[in-house]
Scaffold this motif. Structure first.
Motif, PDB file in Angstrom:
ATOM      1  N   LYS A  47      -6.480  12.432   4.194  1.00 47.64           N
ATOM      2  CA  LYS A  47      -5.645  12.945   2.752  1.00 47.64           C
ATOM      3  C   LYS A  47      -5.038  12.286   1.874  1.00 47.64           C
ATOM      4  CE  LYS A  47      -5.576  16.951   2.909  1.00 47.64           C
ATOM      5  NZ  LYS A  47      -4.450  18.084   3.095  1.00 47.64           N
ATOM      6  N   ALA A  48      -4.313  11.236   2.425  1.00 50.03           N
ATOM      7  CA  ALA A  48      -3.759  10.187   1.791  1.00 50.03           C
ATOM      8  C   ALA A  48      -4.894   9.596   0.611  1.00 50.03           C
ATOM      9  CB  ALA A  48      -2.962   9.169   2.359  1.00 50.03           C
TER      10      ALA A  48
ATOM     11  N   ILE B  18      -3.020   7.653  -2.270  1.00 48.58           N
ATOM     12  CA  ILE B  18      -1.602   7.119  -1.606  1.00 48.58           C
ATOM     13  C   ILE B  18      -1.799   6.185  -0.787  1.00 48.58           C
ATOM     14  CG2 ILE B  18       0.337   7.696  -0.130  1.00 48.58           C
ATOM     15  CD1 ILE B  18      -0.299  10.901  -1.297  1.00 48.58           C
ATOM     16  N   PRO B  19      -1.049   4.976  -0.787  1.00 47.18           N
ATOM     17  CA  PRO B  19      -1.384   3.819  -0.059  1.00 47.18           C
ATOM     18  C   PRO B  19      -1.415   4.075   1.374  1.00 47.18           C
ATOM     19  CG  PRO B  19       0.184   3.108  -2.012  1.00 47.18           C
ATOM     20  CD  PRO B  19       0.045   4.778  -1.904  1.00 47.18           C
TER      21      PRO B  19
ATOM     22  N   ASP C 191       5.805  15.352   8.016  1.00 45.00           N
ATOM     23  CA  ASP C 191       4.835  15.531   8.933  1.00 45.00           C
ATOM     24  C   ASP C 191       3.373  15.273   8.534  1.00 45.00           C
ATOM     25  OD1 ASP C 191       6.694  15.915  11.151  1.00 45.00           O
ATOM     26  OD2 ASP C 191       6.887  17.914  10.715  1.00 45.00           O
ATOM     27  N   ARG C 192       3.154  15.906   7.168  1.00 41.18           N
ATOM     28  CA  ARG C 192       1.770  15.694   6.600  1.00 41.18           C
ATOM     29  C   ARG C 192       1.713  15.015   5.425  1.00 41.18           C
ATOM     30  NH1 ARG C 192       0.589  20.332   3.554  1.00 41.18           N
ATOM     31  NH2 ARG C 192       2.565  21.487   3.231  1.00 41.18           N
TER      32      ARG C 192
ATOM     33  N   THR D 154       3.702  12.703  -1.263  1.00 43.92           N
ATOM     34  CA  THR D 154       3.950  11.412  -0.212  1.00 43.92           C
ATOM     35  C   THR D 154       3.918  10.051  -1.005  1.00 43.92           C
ATOM     36  OG1 THR D 154       2.874  12.658   1.632  1.00 43.92           O
ATOM     37  CG2 THR D 154       3.134  10.525   1.772  1.00 43.92           C
ATOM     38  N   ASP D 155       4.593   9.122  -0.792  1.00 48.29           N
ATOM     39  CA  ASP D 155       4.652   7.920  -1.344  1.00 48.29           C
ATOM     40  C   ASP D 155       3.705   6.988  -0.574  1.00 48.29           C
ATOM     41  OD1 ASP D 155       6.643   7.882  -3.698  1.00 48.29           O
ATOM     42  OD2 ASP D 155       7.784   8.834  -2.044  1.00 48.29           O
ATOM     43  N   ILE D 156       3.803   7.027   0.740  1.00 48.41           N
ATOM     44  CA  ILE D 156       3.111   6.199   1.539  1.00 48.41           C
ATOM     45  C   ILE D 156       3.077   6.478   2.841  1.00 48.41           C
ATOM     46  CG2 ILE D 156       5.130   4.639   2.673  1.00 48.41           C
ATOM     47  CD1 ILE D 156       3.601   2.044   1.609  1.00 48.41           C
ATOM     48  N   VAL D 157       1.576   6.222   3.435  1.00 47.94           N
ATOM     49  CA  VAL D 157       1.381   6.607   4.859  1.00 47.94           C
ATOM     50  C   VAL D 157       1.162   5.390   5.593  1.00 47.94           C
ATOM     51  CG1 VAL D 157      -0.562   7.532   6.499  1.00 47.94           C
ATOM     52  CG2 VAL D 157       0.153   8.742   4.158  1.00 47.94           C
TER      53      VAL D 157
END
Length: 412
Positions: A389-390, A395-396, A366-367, A372-375
């Motif tokens: 944030k990414a 983060i890509p 969710d966030r 995290t690997d990708i957004v």
């Protein structure tokens, strides 16, 4: 004292509900005199500081509002324009609620009497035949131009045109004089800070033609870079090219890195060619280059301002083995088990997409966190908190199409 006027207002928003923190992304104001004649027009895009919501409706890209003023910057100048007027809108309750919400958000206020003006949609019951009350239908029925629907300035002009038609058709109607008398008697608060300077940002007219970011890198600078700086630039380029798109955020990051590392325009071009050659090498890895891979390579060449002929030459035969230690482009596809975050108003429900991804073995969060690997965003320049944030974490952030073209989520 100036004669009171009608202020015809239209807003384009990130959603329908102020209670859900939806915000104004564009505002247009057209002032109309007592006889229904248009006096002037004012408009600007607004940076809402969040995801833009249903972009397929209003057509505003995140890239369009990156350098637009916030509503807090707009509000004092807008208040000056509105003073001495009564508000008019097509669906007044909607536009008035967002206008009041944005002024409160800017720690300012608007007089309630101003907001309780005239609604051209409600008035249409007396002037337009048929059940439809949309702005498009009313304009068509009364032969009022409505050139660009869901553009705040144009929609405000269309609603102003309707108001002028209504006044022409019934000039003695009490609504007009009553509204203007109300405008005359409104007591406006004193905006102590006064209007602060800002530059309105307008929608691009016609097709958007943007200079390639490579042309904005300094052409000539002392060459003090080496393999380490080049690898940093290539690493950022590889991340940016993951979805075969370059967002404004990504091109600005590349410009910033080139400037900070002292990489010249000529050297960047050389690195782009090198990167493209590595993409060709990756395409040859299984011994065959498919038609889709060739199309992707052409797309990459266009994005990097490299001639497609270079792709043709490097594809003419399999590349020789190399011991080059420079970083090769990472595979475009992330593997099952990766953590994916979805953001923005996509073409399909995010819950539906999350279901497909979960079935395929991906973890949908969710966030955005450092894990995290990708957004995946509806707009790769998304202003959502998740996208912000990414980018902070490196983060890509990729476009929705990545789900279908690369990961393999079934298309509709």
């Amino acid at each position: 004292m100036p004669e009171p006027m009608f202020a015809v207002v239209d807003v384009e928003t990130t959603g329908l509900f102020t209670a859900m923190n939806h915000r104004v992304a564009e505002i247009g104001v057209v002032r109309v005199d007592a006889g229904g004649r248009i006096v002037d027009r004012w408009e600007t895009l607004v940076n809402p500081g969040r995801d833009l919501g249903p972009q397929r409706i209003h057509g505003i890209r995140a890239a369009d509002v990156l350098d637009a003023p916030t509503f807090s910057q707009v509000a004092p100048a807008l208040a000056e324009i509105l003073q001495g007027c009564i508000m008019v809108a097509h669906n007044l309750s909607f536009d008035a609620s967002f206008l009041a919400h944005e002024f409160r958000h800017a720690d300012l206020s608007l007089p309630e009497a101003f907001l309780g003006g005239l609604c051209t949609m409600r008035l249409a019951h007396d002037f337009v035949i048929g059940n439809a009350r949309s702005l498009a239908h009313c304009c068509e029925f009364l032969s009022v131009a409505n050139d660009r629907a869901h553009c705040a300035g144009d929609d405000a002009m269309a609603a102003a045109g309707l108001l002028g038609r209504y006044i022409d058709m019934d000039p003695d109607r009490h609504d007009w004089t009553r509204a203007l008398e109300t405008a005359r008697g409104i007591s406006w608060p004193s905006y102590a800070a006064g209007p602060r300077p800002f530059s309105p940002v307008l929608r691009a007219a016609g097709d958007r033609v943007e200079k390639h970011f490579l042309s904005r890198i300094t052409s000539h600078m002392p060459e003090f870079t080496g393999p380490e700086e080049h690898d940093q630039y290539l690493a950022l380029l590889s991340q940016a090219m993951l979805d075969l798109q370059l967002s404004v955020h990504e091109t600005r990051a590349l410009l910033r890195v080139a400037d900070e590392l002292g990489i010249s325009q000529e050297r960047c071009r050389t690195l782009h060619i090198y990167y493209l050659e590595q993409l060709v090498r990756a395409a040859w890895a299984d011994g065959v280059v498919t038609a889709q891979e060739r199309r992707d390579l052409y797309t990459a060449a266009d994005l990097l301002a490299v001639e497609r002929a270079i792709v043709d030459v490097t594809l003419s035969e399999p590349p020789a083995p190399t011991t080059d230690a420079s970083p090769a482009p990472p595979p475009r596809a992330i593997r099952p088990g990766a953590v994916i975050v979805l953001t923005g108003a996509m073409t399909r429900e995010r819950s539906e997409l999350a279901g497909f991804l979960t079935e395929m073995g991906y973890n949908v969060a969710d966030r955005a966190t450092k894990k995290t690997d990708i957004v995946v965003a509806a707009d790769p320049d998304s202003l959502s908190g998740k996208a912000a944030k990414a980018r902070l974490y490196g983060i890509p952030v990729v476009a929705e199409q990545y789900l279908y073209d690369v990961i393999g989520v079934p298309c509709l």
